[in-house]
Write a protein that holds these residues in place. Sequence first.
Motif, mmCIF file in Angstrom:
data_model
loop_
_atom_site.group_PDB
_atom_site.id
_atom_site.type_symbol
_atom_site.label_atom_id
_atom_site.label_comp_id
_atom_site.label_asym_id
_atom_site.label_seq_id
_atom_site.Cartn_x
_atom_site.Cartn_y
_atom_site.Cartn_z
ATOM 1 N N PHE A 9 103.405 120.635 114.492
ATOM 2 C CA PHE A 9 103.572 119.896 112.980
ATOM 3 C C PHE A 9 102.316 120.615 112.332
ATOM 4 O O PHE A 9 101.128 120.185 112.390
ATOM 5 C CB PHE A 9 103.448 118.348 113.047
ATOM 6 C CG PHE A 9 104.401 117.560 113.482
ATOM 7 C CD1 PHE A 9 105.472 117.322 112.725
ATOM 8 C CD2 PHE A 9 104.416 117.293 115.018
ATOM 9 C CE1 PHE A 9 106.414 116.541 113.459
ATOM 10 C CE2 PHE A 9 105.494 116.789 115.548
ATOM 11 C CZ PHE A 9 106.648 116.056 114.756
ATOM 12 N N ALA A 10 102.712 121.432 111.350
ATOM 13 C CA ALA A 10 101.914 122.172 110.434
ATOM 14 C C ALA A 10 101.422 120.911 109.291
ATOM 15 O O ALA A 10 102.111 120.165 108.887
ATOM 16 C CB ALA A 10 102.485 123.309 109.815
ATOM 17 N N SER A 11 100.208 121.203 109.134
ATOM 18 C CA SER A 11 99.728 120.068 108.123
ATOM 19 C C SER A 11 98.862 120.618 106.852
ATOM 20 O O SER A 11 97.624 120.412 106.914
ATOM 21 C CB SER A 11 98.795 118.876 108.765
ATOM 22 O OG SER A 11 97.930 119.534 109.449
ATOM 23 N N PRO A 12 99.363 121.325 106.022
ATOM 24 C CA PRO A 12 98.728 122.083 104.900
ATOM 25 C C PRO A 12 97.740 121.055 104.209
ATOM 26 O O PRO A 12 98.250 119.885 104.091
ATOM 27 C CB PRO A 12 99.718 122.654 104.245
ATOM 28 C CG PRO A 12 101.019 122.085 104.448
ATOM 29 C CD PRO A 12 100.671 121.761 105.928
ATOM 30 N N HIS A 13 96.719 121.244 103.627
ATOM 31 C CA HIS A 13 96.038 120.551 102.695
ATOM 32 C C HIS A 13 96.645 120.130 101.316
ATOM 33 O O HIS A 13 97.538 120.934 100.893
ATOM 34 C CB HIS A 13 94.679 121.258 102.358
ATOM 35 C CG HIS A 13 93.686 121.517 103.457
ATOM 36 N ND1 HIS A 13 93.089 120.449 104.080
ATOM 37 C CD2 HIS A 13 93.449 122.752 104.002
ATOM 38 C CE1 HIS A 13 92.044 120.931 104.804
ATOM 39 N NE2 HIS A 13 92.278 122.257 105.055
ATOM 40 N N SER A 14 96.393 119.089 100.921
ATOM 41 C CA SER A 14 96.894 118.625 99.568
ATOM 42 C C SER A 14 95.643 117.990 98.821
ATOM 43 O O SER A 14 95.346 116.731 99.276
ATOM 44 C CB SER A 14 98.066 117.713 99.647
ATOM 45 O OG SER A 14 98.395 116.973 98.675
ATOM 46 N N THR A 15 95.138 118.708 98.063
ATOM 47 C CA THR A 15 93.786 118.361 97.619
ATOM 48 C C THR A 15 93.662 118.493 96.198
ATOM 49 O O THR A 15 94.141 119.666 95.624
ATOM 50 C CB THR A 15 92.640 119.299 98.237
ATOM 51 O OG1 THR A 15 92.594 119.011 99.628
ATOM 52 C CG2 THR A 15 91.111 118.468 97.871
ATOM 53 N N GLN A 16 93.241 117.811 95.305
ATOM 54 C CA GLN A 16 93.178 117.862 93.863
ATOM 55 C C GLN A 16 92.380 119.160 93.276
ATOM 56 O O GLN A 16 91.266 119.354 93.858
ATOM 57 C CB GLN A 16 92.457 116.633 93.320
ATOM 58 C CG GLN A 16 92.561 116.392 91.734
ATOM 59 C CD GLN A 16 92.156 115.151 91.163
ATOM 60 O OE1 GLN A 16 92.348 114.236 91.730
ATOM 61 N NE2 GLN A 16 91.300 115.168 89.912
ATOM 62 N N ASP A 17 93.029 119.714 92.562
ATOM 63 C CA ASP A 17 92.616 121.064 91.734
ATOM 64 C C ASP A 17 92.413 122.267 92.817
ATOM 65 O O ASP A 17 92.664 123.413 92.374
ATOM 66 C CB ASP A 17 90.788 120.806 91.243
ATOM 67 C CG ASP A 17 90.853 119.745 90.419
ATOM 68 O OD1 ASP A 17 91.860 119.597 89.497
ATOM 69 O OD2 ASP A 17 89.873 118.994 90.129
ATOM 70 N N ARG A 18 92.234 122.036 93.934
ATOM 71 C CA ARG A 18 92.102 122.986 95.088
ATOM 72 C C ARG A 18 93.372 123.514 95.618
ATOM 73 O O ARG A 18 93.966 124.738 95.597
ATOM 74 C CB ARG A 18 91.041 122.936 96.220
ATOM 75 C CG ARG A 18 90.748 124.125 96.814
ATOM 76 C CD ARG A 18 89.591 124.030 97.872
ATOM 77 N NE ARG A 18 89.125 125.177 98.363
ATOM 78 C CZ ARG A 18 88.606 125.109 99.693
ATOM 79 N NH1 ARG A 18 88.066 124.103 100.210
ATOM 80 N NH2 ARG A 18 88.247 126.602 100.150
ATOM 81 N N PHE A 19 93.971 122.784 96.403
ATOM 82 C CA PHE A 19 95.282 122.987 97.146
ATOM 83 C C PHE A 19 96.284 121.738 96.637
ATOM 84 O O PHE A 19 96.454 120.663 97.320
ATOM 85 C CB PHE A 19 95.011 122.915 98.619
ATOM 86 C CG PHE A 19 94.044 123.883 98.878
ATOM 87 C CD1 PHE A 19 94.289 125.292 98.769
ATOM 88 C CD2 PHE A 19 93.069 123.531 99.810
ATOM 89 C CE1 PHE A 19 93.601 126.291 99.252
ATOM 90 C CE2 PHE A 19 92.085 124.504 100.235
ATOM 91 C CZ PHE A 19 92.261 125.773 99.864
ATOM 92 N N GLU A 20 96.853 121.727 95.605
ATOM 93 C CA GLU A 20 97.869 120.801 95.073
ATOM 94 C C GLU A 20 99.132 120.886 95.792
ATOM 95 O O GLU A 20 100.118 121.223 94.757
ATOM 96 C CB GLU A 20 97.785 120.639 93.467
ATOM 97 C CG GLU A 20 96.243 120.111 92.955
ATOM 98 C CD GLU A 20 96.279 119.628 91.610
ATOM 99 O OE1 GLU A 20 97.238 119.992 90.937
ATOM 100 O OE2 GLU A 20 95.329 119.063 91.101
#
Length: 245
Positions: A55-66
């Motif tokens: 299960f790939a889990s990319p970052h979801s982060t404000q401003d950087r990786f939305e």
Amino acid sequence: MLFDFFFKPRTPQKLPFLTDIHSHVIPGIDDGSPDVDTSLFLLERMAGWGLTRIFASPHSTQDRFENTPQTVAAPFARLCEASKAKGLGLELRHHMEYRIDEFFIRQLENNNLTTLPGNFLLIENAFSNEPWGLDSVIYELTDRGFTPVMAHPERYQYYSRNHRARYCDLHDKGLYFQVNLLSLAGYYGKLERETALYLLRNGMVQFVGTDIHRAAHIDCIDRYLRSRQFLKDCNLLGRLHNDSL
């Protein structure tokens, strides 16, 4: 960490689970793999550890990786096609690693989240301090039918150095914990490994994830899987929920 150099199997030993729930192998969308070729290299090495489902889990982060389900769809499809063409034989799926921030709250309010099977939702704190209102966020998520899973709690030194009792408090509130295999391998340092073992020994860990981003992570885990220390740690890794998803 120090490895026992008198115990060196030629190839890494197999992991005691088949499913990895935390990796950054979708190309070009966060600080993990930059391209498809790198992703295939990482996946092929991970398959060598006995993993069959990732299960790939990319970052979801404000401003950087939305990242949202919409931004992840096309890169993930390209990865699946390339993996199939290479014949890796892996089952690839994805969800997201959500930083607790305003961007996450907006996605929650818009019902635009991607979870693991069973509505398990991978969340992470900032590394500098606990997010304001974390207890309320946990309550809100559980009230909406999610089971929140905190990524790599052993890496938050504001807990591990000064406030270990907070782990028990959060776990009792319904927060699950996912420890990084890299922490057990000693990649981040002695404190992170000791804290990961503390959480495992006290029955607070439901999942272990590789958190693979790059080749250096692969090499570190390879060394760990060749070590006597890994054999000792396996006794603590047999009660995980990875393969029940």
